[in-house]
Design an enzyme around this catalytic site. Structure first.
Site, mmCIF file in Angstrom:
data_model
loop_
_atom_site.group_PDB
_atom_site.id
_atom_site.type_symbol
_atom_site.label_atom_id
_atom_site.label_comp_id
_atom_site.label_asym_id
_atom_site.label_seq_id
_atom_site.Cartn_x
_atom_site.Cartn_y
_atom_site.Cartn_z
ATOM 1 C CE LYS A 98 11.745 -3.163 -4.272
ATOM 2 N NZ LYS A 98 12.579 -4.143 -4.982
ATOM 3 C CB CYS A 122 -0.938 0.053 1.189
ATOM 4 S SG CYS A 122 -1.959 -1.390 1.434
#
Length: 600
Positions: free
Chosen positions: A595, A2
């Protein structure tokens, strides 16, 4: 996982927010949205899918100079427009975006929101509805936010708009990264500084359990208890060009090519004028005083840690263990008397690693972080930090962070050896420079790697990487890269383990990529290749000059044996890249992956 952005200034907020979200795409997401304050209302736009889809949904005629934005990676509730952020309270007075996981949101619903009809399946909506409930009881927005957050258990980073206070963004944080940026006639909010570099390079770290009131001309930082905090901004040492692809089709390919330059940059950063590599005296003393090193990491960083264990033990003689952070957190082994914990994390925000760090610090143990992000949570909370100086890594699949971590671990191992008075038979900086040249040479052999990907991996559903000793560590990383971006079921195995079960999976045409760069096990791994080839496997060998044989698919330039993982990983990265490309996969943003994994 997010991303949050916020802007308050004099420019068009929606374009700044959308551009900021695009720079956070690397973090992974399944939906996105923005909310902007107009003269009379709060306009919300959100969509499932890519930010490009959101852009089309945003009304170009809406003008605002205040807004918040969010990219969501689903944890509570399926990916959908309804569950996408921002979320609004029942009367739409409050609009909120949130990263993290509220562990007691069901309890909050039962205790405080029994009469409120929730619209989504998210824990986030509980926060915004609860804030409105508290404001309805006579609390100011600041008081309502503080009280609500003080009752939340878990991790959160929030940004909130109040229709009754249109020139303010309320920001709070606990165990989830969030920054406030200070600009000229504008202030910003971001999960990562790179999202708002076009507005400012001056950022303030928000600490856990703090509330920040962000206005155009000032920023107020308070604890949830109301105590005012003073903190000066730092300069984000990033260049906008670092987060652009330039002439490359994908960030991943750009970052693969950057690796030789990253190694040279590390040499430059850690080399003294006399040519030596002395690390911080406090780090050296902590390493020397410890009786065992515990490396804690996840994913690619864990694989780098495996290489680091070999370096630390063989070069410095320091006993070392490597642990997966999420397992260590709940299954801590018996510790030595004087442990030193080394946390490896590209982002410096990995939730599992942070959980371990908090735990071991409570026990009084010393901690060292190796990270690519100065000012990150792990670097801030650890006793010592070593930076990898790899520059922003945008592609979800890590490449240059891995090799940078290994290079820094090598420097650490040599420094410990030097401090102990050990005589080494090699010059690490010189050997790293040789390795960087070899890496650059391999980056120029893309056609060969693409051909291997096309021949072996275009249509297969399974693939195996095998190796022994250091090559086994690279086999694990090579398999991870391939599965991450091509969705091939790829696994890495120690060559000697094949006969203990894995060889049963070999069928006609099963791709097996073997790494053969270690002289003392060269013949053994080639014997393993023969074993699988005789059962129909399609085999390819990545070897090294001096150990190569006719028919090897890739022959690496000769480098010091301890540094071979820096070089041998390059072909596996390129092969994974081209395999994903030929299979039509999204190389930079593979499905379901984030990531920066900021929740457990």
């Amino acid at each position: 996982m997010c991303g949050i952005v916020g802007y308050i200034g004099n420019e068009d907020a929606k374009e700044i927010l959308l551009s900021g979200l695009e720079k956070l795409e690397y973090r992974g997401y399944d939906s996105a949205g923005i909310a902007v304050r107009t003269e009379s209302d709060t306009e919300v736009f959100k969509e499932k899918g890519r930010i490009a889809t959101l852009r089309k949904a945003v009304d170009e005629n809406v003008h605002s100079t205040v807004g918040i934005g969010h990219t969501r990676w689903a944890t509570h509730g399926v990916p959908s427009q309804l569950n996408a952020h921002p979320h609004q309270s029942a009367t739409e007075r409050y609009t909120l975006v949130h990263n993290g996981v509220i562990e007691n949101y069901e309890q909050i619903k039962r205790d405080y929101l029994a009469d409120v009809q929730l619209k989504s399946d998210t824990d986030t909506e509980v926060i915004v509805q609860f804030i409105e409930q508290l404001a309805g009881e006579g609390l100011t927005t600041e008081e309502a936010v503080s009280k609500a957050l003080s009752l939340m258990k878990g991790s959160y980073a929030i940004a909130l708009l109040d229709k009754d206070d249109p020139d303010t963004i309320f920001v709070g944080k606990n165990k989830s990264p969030l920054l406030v940026g200070v600009g000229e006639n504008a202030n910003v909010v971001a999960s990562d500084a790179m999202a708002m570099l076009t507005v400012t390079d001056q950022f303030i770290e928000i600490m856990d359990e703090e509330l920040v009131i962000v206005r155009r001309d000032r920023i107020e930082i308070k604890t949830l208890a109301g105590d005012v905090q003073e903190r000066k901004p730092y300069t984000a040492e990033l260049d906008v060009s670092d987060i652009e692809k330039g002439t490359y089709a994908h960030f991943m390919l750009k970052e693969i090519d950057e690796q030789p330059f990253v190694i040279r940059n590390i040499i430059q950063k850690y080399q003294h004028e006399d040519g030596s590599t002395r690390l911080d005296e406090d780090i050296r003393a902590a390493m020397k005083d410890s009786d065992r090193i515990y490396i804690v990491a996840a994913g690619t960083s864990y694989h780098a840690g495996l290489v680091g264990k070999q370096l630390l033990e063989r070069v410095s003689g320091k006993p070392t263990e490597v642990h997966i952070a999420s397992e260590f957190l709940y299954n801590m082994p018996l510790l030595s008397e004087k442990p030193l914990f080394v946390f490896i994390s590209q982002s410096g925000e990995t939730a599992d690693s942070r959980g371990v760090l908090v735990n071991v610090k409570k026990q009084g143990h010393r901690t060292l972080t190796i990270t690519n992000v100065p000012g990150s949570t792990l670097s801030r909370e650890a006793d010592y930090t070593l930076h990898t100086f790899a520059g922003p890594e945008i592609a979800v699949a890590s490449t240059k962070a891995y090799t940078a971590q290994i290079a820094v671990l090598a420097l650490l191992a040599v420094d410990v050896a030097n401090a102990a008075g050990k005589t080494l038979d090699f010059d690490l900086l010189q050997e790293l420079a040789i390795a960087a040249n070899a890496m650059e040479s391999l980056c120029n052999q893309k056609d060969e790697m693409e051909q291997i990907a096309r021949d072996y991996l275009s249509v297969t559903r399974n693939a195996f990487f095998i190796g022994r000793t250091a090559d086994y560590f690279v086999a694990l990383e090579g398999a991870l890269k391939l599965k991450e971006i091509s969705y091939i079921q790829a696994e890495g195995f120690a060559g000697g383990e094949l006969k203990h079960g894995t060889i049963a999976l070999i069928e006609d045409g099963t791709p097996v990529i073997a790494l053969a760069t270690q002289e003392h096990v060269n013949l053994s791994i080639r014997g393993n290749v023969q074993e699988v080839a005789s059962r129909g496997a399609a085999t390819a060998i990545i070897s090294m000059e001096g150990l190569d044989q006719e028919g090897d698919a890739v022959v690496l330039p000769r480098v010091h044996e301890l540094l071979t993982p820096l070089v041998s990983v390059i072909p596996t990265q390129l092969i994974a890249y081209y395999a994903a490309l030929h299979r039509g996969c999204d190389v930079d943003k593979p499905r379901n992956l984030a990531k920066s994994v900021t929740v457990e």
